[in-house]
Design an enzyme around this catalytic site. Structure first.
Site, PDB file in Angstrom:
ATOM      1  N   ASP A 221       0.809  -1.216   0.000  1.00 41.95           N
ATOM      2  CA  ASP A 221       0.000   0.000   0.000  1.00 41.95           C
ATOM      3  C   ASP A 221       0.849   1.276   0.000  1.00 41.95           C
ATOM      4  O   ASP A 221       1.862   1.355   0.690  1.00 41.95           O
ATOM      5  CB  ASP A 221      -0.836  -0.037   1.292  1.00 41.95           C
ATOM      6  N   GLU A 288       8.066 -21.563  -4.769  1.00 40.24           N
ATOM      7  CA  GLU A 288       7.381 -20.596  -5.628  1.00 40.24           C
ATOM      8  C   GLU A 288       7.989 -19.219  -5.405  1.00 40.24           C
ATOM      9  O   GLU A 288       8.515 -18.927  -4.330  1.00 40.24           O
ATOM     10  CB  GLU A 288       5.876 -20.531  -5.329  1.00 40.24           C
ATOM     11  N   HIS A 359     -10.846  -0.765  -4.796  1.00 40.08           N
ATOM     12  CA  HIS A 359     -11.745  -0.235  -3.766  1.00 40.08           C
ATOM     13  C   HIS A 359     -11.629   1.269  -3.581  1.00 40.08           C
ATOM     14  O   HIS A 359     -12.300   1.836  -2.728  1.00 40.08           O
ATOM     15  CB  HIS A 359     -11.433  -0.955  -2.448  1.00 40.08           C
ATOM     16  N   ASP A 360     -10.748   1.915  -4.345  1.00 36.50           N
ATOM     17  CA  ASP A 360     -10.593   3.377  -4.250  1.00 36.50           C
ATOM     18  C   ASP A 360     -11.150   4.088  -5.475  1.00 36.50           C
ATOM     19  O   ASP A 360     -11.044   5.318  -5.564  1.00 36.50           O
ATOM     20  CB  ASP A 360      -9.099   3.745  -4.135  1.00 36.50           C
TER      21      ASP A 360
HETATM   22  C1  NOJ Z   1      -4.360   3.205  -0.389  1.00 36.21           C
HETATM   23  C2  NOJ Z   1      -5.529   2.322  -0.100  1.00 36.21           C
HETATM   24  O1  NOJ Z   1      -5.897   1.657  -1.270  1.00 36.21           O
HETATM   25  C3  NOJ Z   1      -6.622   3.203   0.437  1.00 36.21           C
HETATM   26  O2  NOJ Z   1      -7.843   2.533   0.542  1.00 36.21           O
HETATM   27  C4  NOJ Z   1      -6.174   3.750   1.775  1.00 36.21           C
HETATM   28  O3  NOJ Z   1      -7.132   4.661   2.254  1.00 36.21           O
HETATM   29  C5  NOJ Z   1      -4.826   4.474   1.647  1.00 36.21           C
HETATM   30  N1  NOJ Z   1      -3.873   3.755   0.851  1.00 36.21           N
HETATM   31  C6  NOJ Z   1      -4.210   4.668   2.995  1.00 36.21           C
HETATM   32  O4  NOJ Z   1      -3.713   3.454   3.467  1.00 36.21           O
END
Ligand code: NOJ
Length: 580
Positions: A221, A288, A359-360
């Site tokens: 992330d 793997e 999801h963003d």
């Molecule tokens: C990216 C993630 O995809 C998002 O959902 C999150 O709010 C931010 N990073 C902070 O971790």
């Protein structure tokens, strides 16, 4: 002699680790909270995921990436972790996780976890100890003294003008420690200090902890935020960032500043390469290679650095170019350019990847319209490398409506703005999965509310309906995913050709094996595609997959010079009957 050589080659192949599994993998992103609820609390859980593994395998999925499942106060729905080694109780237990891993192995699906290295939760034990200045933990976070306010003697101003990604100041005062801490996201997400070697060691250990439990890699992330300017170079303070000059942004909007001191710092890349080394410790042990995909919304030049350098291996940085550069007006020329750009900039020998949602981001069907869902899903599945599908995109789910009252996303509520909240909210793409037309779309049996409301089109737009329909987004997706087993889609050369503004052809050809051809008609009118100019194709082509708006019949032969593509048709054809 030949027989002996074949035998040697076969036994060598058996002992060589399956290093390359992810280079052609279909990775399915699961947002656990919204996937499947089995304990009727209105929140998805690990057992829900386990119950669907068999179905995912039949769909053609090779690996699942789980958005964070770890202990968290859930200010940012798991992207604020308070203990990297524990499972969030609302998602289940460690036993449930181990059962998930075991079942996934049995059905042949690999499990990839979300690693959130930039920040923890402010409820993390590391943070609590750092607040107390416990020796080992004192420098785990970015702490800085406030600046005496010249206008209000005795009061303090934040150490710099930095703004958080979600809006408003990026510094929060902590009374107990008497200093400010940096949070590039919400207040409850203090940034870890990667200039502190102990923090790097901690994260290496977290990676090993989950690899020891049998996971096959990580989605990492927010990597561009790992480092900030080194205060040592600024007399112990942090420099203000210059104004961006971009129009339409208030002084508390992230885009108001040009983030030269808080993102994309050169030190970042080595940390990624070090994590690659940690994951590579497992190649022999697990037989793997581990997948590492990095999330970096930044310039293409910076994105490519995440792949590695000549000397050091890195990760597979997400390719967000389909998400960011294709809209409902994009022509075949535009799409070709977007594909070519990634393939051109990607370092030689590395693995491409294609992303249509997460999801963003607003959902594919809501951004581009339902008529482009098959085309975009098909592209991700037939272009070289890794295909990444966010749960629900395979059935063309749309953004759900989430009122301000029901809104949970901190990005929308920071601060609460009754007019603009929906512009920033990521809740619409996070509404629960539509399994069927029953109550709560088959997501949950709760007698109360689900954590986010179900989108109101679930009665007609759901997986069960699409499985039984003669044609559907799901059936098309599954047919194309099945074609990924063909050698040409694994190793074949890529050619992308825009025959006109509305006709796009993608060919994947590998000498000695049947070739695969993807066709898209972006217009609403029937168009005849004539592929005569692609000399390497034989005259006769067979239909493998035919999208919801396409009248080509699966299994039927067509002449390459005369392919009638109905409006919005997306289809996959092959050059011969067998696959490899
Ligand atoms: C990216 C993630 O995809 C998002 O959902 C999150 O709010 C931010 N990073 C902070 O971790």
């Amino acid at each position: 002699m030949r027989a002996i050589l074949v035998l040697i080659a076969a036994s060598f192949a058996a002992s060589v680790p399956d290093t390359n599994w992810w280079e052609t993998a279909l990775v399915y992103q699961i947002y656990p909270r919204s996937f499947k609820d089995t304990n009727d609390d209105g929140i998805g859980d690990l057992n829900g995921i386990t119950s669907k593994l068999d179905y995912l395998k039949k769909t053609g999925v090779d690996a699942i990436w789980l958005s964070p499942i770890f202990l968290s106060p859930m200010y940012d729905f798991g992207y604020d972790i308070s203990d990297y080694r524990q499972i969030a109780p609302e998602y289940g237990t460690m036993e449930d996780f181990q059962n998930l891993i075991k079942t996934a192995k049995e059905v042949g699906i690999r499990v990839v976890l979300d690693l959130v290295p930039n920040h923890t939760s402010n409820e993390s034990d590391w943070f609590i100890r750092s607040v107390r200045r416990e020796p080992h933990y004192e420098n785990y976070y970015i702490w800085a003294d406030g600046i005496p306010d010249p206008e209000h003697p005795g009061e303090l101003l934040p150490p710099s003008n930095w703004i958080s990604v979600f809006g408003n100041g990026a510094w929060e005062y902590n009374k107990e420690r008497g200093q400010y801490y940096l949070h590039q996201f919400v207040i409850g997400q203090p940034d870890l200090n990667y200039r502190e070697p102990k923090v790097q060691q901690e994260m290496n250990d977290v990676i090993r902890f989950w690899l020891d439990k049998g996971v096959s890699g990580f989605r990492v992330d927010a990597v561009i935020y790992l480092y900030e300017a080194d205060s040592k170079n600024y007399n112990g303070s942090y420099p203000d960032e210059p104004l961006s000059g971009k129009k339409g942004f208030d002084s508390d909007d992230y885009d108001y500043l040009n983030h030269i001191y808080t993102r994309d710092l050169n030190e970042t890349y080595d940390v990624i390469y070090n994590w690659r080394d940690v994951m590579d410790e497992y190649i022999e042990k697990d037989g793997e290679n581990k997948l590492m995909m990095t999330e970096a919304y930044t310039s293409l030049a910076n994105v490519m650095k995440y792949y590695g350098t000549g000397k050091r291996n890195g990760s597979v940085p997400f390719n967000f170019s389909l998400l960011e550069n294709i809209n409902n007006q994009s022509t075949a020329f535009d799409i070709k350019l977007v594909i070519d750009k990634w393939m051109t900039y990607m370092p030689v020998g590395k693995t491409a990847n294609w992303v249509n949602g997460n999801h963003d981001q607003s959902r594919l069907a809501s951004r581009l319209g339902d008529s482009r869902v098959d085309a975009m899903n098909m592209l991700a599945l037939i272009l070289p490398g890794i295909a990444v599908t966010y749960q629900g995109e395979e059935i063309g789910m749309t953004d759900g409506f989430v009122s301000l009252n029901d809104t949970k996303d901190p990005q929308a509520l920071n601060p609460t703005d009754p007019i603009k909240y929906w512009k920033k909210s990521r809740d619409p793409e996070r509404t629960p999965y539509h399994w069927d037309a029953s109550k709560h779309a088959g997501f949950s049996q709760t007698t109360g509310k689900t954590w986010l409301p179900i989108a109101d089109n679930y009665k007609t737009l759901n997986l069960a309906a699409q499985m039984s329909a003669e044609k559907s987004h799901y059936k098309f997706y599954k047919d194309v995913a099945t074609a990924r087993k063909c050698c040409a889609l694994r190793e074949g050369d890529l050619h992308v050709k825009a025959l006109s503004e509305s006709l796009l052809v993608v060919t994947r050809l590998l000498p000695g094996t049947p070739g695969i051809i993807g066709l898209i008609n972006l217009s609403s009118q029937e168009q005849i595609a004539d592929l005569s100019s692609i000399k390497l194709l034989p005259n006769k082509l067979l239909v493998v997959a035919s999208g919801v708006d396409c009248e080509l019949e699966i299994g039927a032969p067509y002449l390459k010079s005369n392919l009638p593509l109905s409006g919005h048709c997306a289809a996959v054809l092959k050059t011969a009957d067998n696959c490899c």
